[in-house]
Design a protein around this motif. Structure first.
Motif, short mmCIF file in Angstrom:
data_model
loop_
_atom_site.label_atom_id
_atom_site.label_comp_id
_atom_site.label_asym_id
_atom_site.label_seq_id
_atom_site.Cartn_x
_atom_site.Cartn_y
_atom_site.Cartn_z
N TYR A 90 0.85 -1.19 0.00
CA TYR A 90 0.00 0.00 0.00
C TYR A 90 0.88 1.24 0.00
O TYR A 90 2.01 1.20 0.48
N GLU A 94 -1.61 5.35 3.03
CA GLU A 94 -2.71 4.44 3.34
C GLU A 94 -2.40 3.63 4.59
O GLU A 94 -3.29 3.35 5.39
N MET B 1 -5.12 13.78 -6.07
CA MET B 1 -4.50 13.46 -7.36
C MET B 1 -4.77 12.00 -7.73
O MET B 1 -5.28 11.68 -8.77
N ARG B 3 -6.95 10.10 -6.47
CA ARG B 3 -8.38 9.84 -6.52
C ARG B 3 -8.95 10.16 -7.90
O ARG B 3 -9.71 9.39 -8.46
N ASP B 280 -5.62 -1.08 -2.62
CA ASP B 280 -6.62 -0.53 -1.70
C ASP B 280 -8.01 -1.00 -2.11
O ASP B 280 -8.48 -0.71 -3.21
N ARG B 282 -10.84 -0.06 -1.39
CA ARG B 282 -11.85 0.95 -1.71
C ARG B 282 -12.00 1.08 -3.23
O ARG B 282 -13.09 1.25 -3.74
#
Lengths: 252, 336
Positions: A90, A94, B1, B3, B280, B282
């Motif tokens: 990650y 994060e 950025m 995102r 990640d 998400r």
């Protein structure tokens, strides 16, 4: 704002790993010394709620550890592991964000405020430039700093560090310990295990010496850490000269 | 950025999926124009402007559309469940059938066919025995001492091989002229003959599982650090793992019980998604689901159009999947 241990004992099967430990920590840095198998890691695991079935009592900020949920525990004490391995990598920011997990509802993910907190924290530790780097691509020293940032993200007043400097080069060891000293002065209660008595002597306010699961000595670093204690713990002869522990020649 | 970059990627992926859906409506034995397809779709939506013997309408709304929806649902579910399993088991090789969901479904389907159940009964028994297989593996793994994730994986392997043995035995005793081909065909996986009612039933557990995973998706990240570290961060690791496993299993069981054994999707697509949007969850989970839907839809298009007789989709996913996975492994980036 402290850790209170009362007659704490823990056993692995028949083996007593901790025996009747009673003490109260104070804010500041307490270094935990002891040979391999003395019970340092077991003590930390008990305090962090990872070792169930201890006898006696462990109070974190006045609350008994065994009665706390993981979420409550994470709000009281943060853990900095010695090394870190994760199959998936990650970005550093994060990893830091994950320290906020205990404050968020089970269905929530971190929002703008947490994102900002994480970046501020990295800036404060002087590692803002690492934010977008992949964690597994960082050096051992940088990884350790990120893990400390993650622990600080938990916003606890107790930090538990299991030999955080063990795999670092000399420069990174000193940088890390300077940071720990700074945190201790800011009022954190830091419990840090180390294999180097010199580190304890230089940086720690207090020293907790464990041997075979019992407290061998506990008190102010400059009073407790003597060549006698080093002999008791490690079986080696040293002399203490102006704050330096030096090996005696020809003891082995 | 970061995102906004991901937003673009999601937009492009969604457009790709939409394009594939349109392509799938057009492409087939019975050729149609874009105008005809749109007309049939609007007729299907409003319920006006078609007669019951209208071939165009039947092809679009009764044959192609249900199949397209099912391909998307199954692809999304298998990929999403695969991604979730990989996180929960801290293992990049985890696939949604790790705990026996597929072999459980196969066992149930074979048993139902042997007992002469209707098509609906076969699906139902496959679903139930798929869930039971996973619960069984979970129970065994949870009771064993030592590292929980390793024990769970081992228990899953054992349950799977036990059920596979049972399926093999049922193939042996099945009537070779009627039941055996049916079992064999079911095992190879296919989306043909999908009806809308079937989709309605399968979509319920799929949606329930997907909703749970999407809600918990940030927390799956924390599980990849191992139980102890997750616990010090305030996560009840075993509870979270159970919730994720149950949700992923609902999705997998619902998928394989309507489509048969379709392998590889749940392994390759999450990997590809990791390359695209990172680890990640998400972003990874929704990305895996969209890509899984697009991938399975494309493979199904090939399955029904490549040769004159339909190729079972399970065979095609393996033929496409395995070499592609090898390509990923040998690629520039560090693999596992």
């Amino acid at each position: 704002m402290s850790i209170v241990l009362k007659d704490l004992s823990y056993r692995y099967g028949r083996q007593m790993a901790l025996q009747g430990i009673s003490l109260t920590t104070a804010p500041g840095l307490t270094a935990v010394l002891g040979p391999n198998g003395a019970g340092k890691t077991t003590l930390f695991r008990c305090i962090l709620g990872l070792a169930h079935g201890y006898t006696g009592s462990i109070l974190l900020n006045g609350r008994e550890v065994r009665s706390l949920s993981p979420r409550q525990l994470a709000a009281f004490a943060a853990y900095v592991p010695q090394s870190y391995h994760c199959v998936f990598s990650y970005p550093a920011r994060e990893v830091v964000l994950m320290g906020a997990a205990h404050r968020l509802a089970p269905y929530a993910s971190p929002g703008r405020q947490e994102q900002k907190d994480a970046l501020d924290l990295l800036e404060r530790l002087g590692i803002g430039h690492l934010a977008d780097r992949s964690f597994t691509g960082l050096s051992g020293g940088e990884q350790q700093l990120i893990l400390i940032a993650r622990a600080l993200m938990q916003k606890t007043n107790i930090l538990i560090m299991d030999e955080p400097a063990a795999n670092l080069d000399y420069g990174n060891q000193l940088r890390l310990m300077e940071l720990v000293r700074r945190l201790a002065r800011e009022g954190y209660t830091v419990l840090l295990s180390t294999h180097t008595p010199q580190t304890a002597l230089t940086y720690a306010g207090k020293i907790l010496a464990l041997r075979q699961g019992t407290v061998c000595a506990y008190g102010a670093a400059d009073e407790v850490l003597t060549p006698e204690l080093v002999w008791q713990l490690y079986g080696v002869r040293t002399t203490l000269r102006s704050g330096l522990l030096l090996p005696e020649e020809g003891f082995a | 950025m970061k995102r906004s970059q991901n937003t673009w990627k999601f937009l492009l992926l969604s457009l790709l999926l939409l394009g594939l859906i349109l392509l799938s409506l057009l492409w087939g034995q019975y050729s149609l124009t874009v105008g005809e397809v749109l007309q049939a779709l609007s007729a299907g939506l409003t319920g006006q402007g078609w007669s019951s013997d209208d071939t165009v309408f039947a092809v679009v709304c009764r044959i192609r559309l249900p199949r397209i929806i099912l391909a998307c649902l199954v692809g999304a579910c298998l990929s999403g469940a695969g991604a979730a399993y990989q996180g929960v088991f801290q293992n990049p090789m985890a696939a949604p059938d790790l705990l026996g969901a597929s072999s459980g479904a196969a066992f149930g389907a074979a048993l139902a066919i042997l007992l002469g159940f209707s098509a609906g009964g076969v699906t139902a028994l496959a679903f139930v025995s798929s869930i039971l297989a996973v619960l069984c593996a979970y129970w065994v793994g949870q009771r064993a001492r030592g590292r929980k994730t390793v024990n769970l994986i081992l228990a899953g392997v054992m349950i799977s091989s036990l059920l596979s043995a049972g399926t093999s035995y049922m193939k042996l005793v099945a009537d070779p002229s009627s039941q055996l081909p049916e079992i064999t065909y079911w095992l190879m996986g296919s989306l043909s003959g999908t009806r809308l009612q079937e989709i309605g039933l399968a979509a319920l557990p799929m949606a329930a599982g997907a909703a749970v995973l999407l809600v918990l998706r940030w927390r799956i990240n924390l599980l990849t650090f191992g139980d102890q570290e997750a616990r010090t961060l305030g996560i009840h690791a075993s509870q979270l793992r159970l919730a994720v496993i149950l949700a992923a299993t609902l999705m997998t069981a619902a998928s394989v019980s309507v489509s048969g054994m379709i392998g590889w999707v749940g392994l390759i697509i999450p990997h590809l998604s990791r390359r695209l949007v990172g680890n990640d969850y998400r972003a990874l989970l929704p990305c895996s689901m969209i890509m899984g839907a697009a991938f399975l839809l494309l493979v199904d298009d090939l399955a029904r159009n490549l040769l004159i007789t339909e190729i079972p989709i399970g065979i095609l996913t393996a033929v496409l999947g395995a070499p592609f996975f090898i390509y990923l492994m040998l690629g520039e980036e560090r693999f596992a």
